[in-house]
Write a protein that holds these residues in place. Structure first.
Motif, short mmCIF file in Angstrom:
data_model
loop_
_atom_site.label_atom_id
_atom_site.label_comp_id
_atom_site.label_asym_id
_atom_site.label_seq_id
_atom_site.Cartn_x
_atom_site.Cartn_y
_atom_site.Cartn_z
N CYS A 1 -4.04 3.84 -0.15
CA CYS A 1 -4.48 2.98 -1.26
C CYS A 1 -3.65 1.71 -1.23
O CYS A 1 -2.43 1.76 -1.12
CB CYS A 1 -4.28 3.67 -2.60
SG CYS A 1 -5.24 5.17 -2.80
N THR A 2 -4.31 0.58 -1.35
CA THR A 2 -3.59 -0.68 -1.38
C THR A 2 -3.31 -1.09 -2.82
O THR A 2 -4.01 -0.67 -3.74
CB THR A 2 -4.36 -1.84 -0.71
OG1 THR A 2 -5.48 -2.20 -1.53
CG2 THR A 2 -4.82 -1.47 0.68
N SER A 3 -2.30 -1.91 -2.98
CA SER A 3 -2.12 -2.66 -4.21
C SER A 3 -3.08 -3.85 -4.10
O SER A 3 -3.82 -3.96 -3.12
CB SER A 3 -0.68 -3.13 -4.33
OG SER A 3 0.20 -2.03 -4.39
N ALA A 4 -3.05 -4.74 -5.05
CA ALA A 4 -3.92 -5.90 -4.98
C ALA A 4 -3.51 -6.80 -3.81
O ALA A 4 -2.36 -7.18 -3.69
CB ALA A 4 -3.86 -6.68 -6.28
N ALA B 1 0.85 -1.19 0.00
CA ALA B 1 0.00 0.00 0.00
C ALA B 1 0.88 1.23 0.00
O ALA B 1 2.10 1.14 0.17
CB ALA B 1 -0.90 0.00 1.23
N LEU C 1 -5.66 -7.95 4.27
CA LEU C 1 -6.09 -6.57 4.11
C LEU C 1 -6.07 -5.84 5.45
O LEU C 1 -5.58 -4.71 5.54
CB LEU C 1 -7.49 -6.52 3.49
CG LEU C 1 -8.10 -5.13 3.34
CD1 LEU C 1 -7.23 -4.24 2.46
CD2 LEU C 1 -9.51 -5.24 2.78
N SER D 1 -12.41 -2.43 -4.59
CA SER D 1 -12.41 -2.92 -5.96
C SER D 1 -11.97 -4.37 -5.88
O SER D 1 -10.89 -4.68 -5.40
CB SER D 1 -11.42 -2.13 -6.83
OG SER D 1 -11.82 -0.79 -6.93
N GLN E 1 -8.68 -10.92 -5.76
CA GLN E 1 -7.77 -9.87 -5.32
C GLN E 1 -8.65 -8.69 -4.92
O GLN E 1 -9.69 -8.44 -5.54
CB GLN E 1 -6.85 -9.40 -6.45
CG GLN E 1 -5.82 -10.40 -6.87
CD GLN E 1 -4.93 -9.84 -7.97
OE1 GLN E 1 -5.35 -9.03 -8.79
NE2 GLN E 1 -3.69 -10.27 -7.98
N GLU F 1 -8.49 -4.48 -3.86
CA GLU F 1 -7.80 -3.21 -3.69
C GLU F 1 -8.78 -2.27 -2.98
O GLU F 1 -9.97 -2.30 -3.26
CB GLU F 1 -7.44 -2.59 -5.04
CG GLU F 1 -6.44 -3.39 -5.83
CD GLU F 1 -6.15 -2.76 -7.18
OE1 GLU F 1 -6.01 -1.52 -7.24
OE2 GLU F 1 -6.07 -3.51 -8.16
#
Length: 128
Positions: free
Chosen positions: A30-33, A22, A59, A77, A120, A122
């Motif tokens: 914001c996170t990555s996948a 993130a 997460l 997402s 995944q 995000e």
């Protein structure tokens, strides 16, 4: 004055690439996948149910490392490999967000995923 993003990595939940788990700039995280790999072994379980549980656990760990929690998430997402994953995803979703008037926005895309992944996630979080 420009704000510099702070990369966030979490042992067991990070990528096998030079991508942070993130990034946080000010109050925005914001996170990555985030995937469903087992944080203890780094392996991806074969079944979707275990991957969904691991994904939410991973997460939570990424959010915590960035000073946030699920309560701060405003947008999910989600990419799923198969519509059958929705049942497992919705069960965990409803456990995390039982109040229908206090849930983040969510969008799901069905798409083939690599390396045996079933999903995944995000997220974007606004950290107060």
């Amino acid at each position: 004055m420009p704000r510099t993003p702070r990369s966030i990595d979490v042992p067991g939940a990070s990528h096998n690439a030079p991508i942070p788990a993130a990034a946080r700039v000010g109050q925005l995280l914001c996170t990555s996948a985030v995937s469903g790999k087992d944080p203890a072994t780094g392996q991806l379980p074969a079944d979707a149910l275990t991957q969904v549980g691991n994904t939410f656990a991973n997460l939570r760990a990424v959010l915590q490392a960035g000073g946030a929690s699920l309560d701060d998430v405003v947008k999910f997402s989600v990419t799923i490999k198969d519509n059958a994953v929705r049942e497992h995803l919705n069960a965990v979703w409803l456990a995390c967000f039982p109040d229908p008037h206090d849930r983040p926005a969510r969008h799901i895309v069905v798409q083939d995923l690599q390396h045996g992944m079933w999903l995944q996630i995000e997220v974007m979080a606004f950290v107060q």
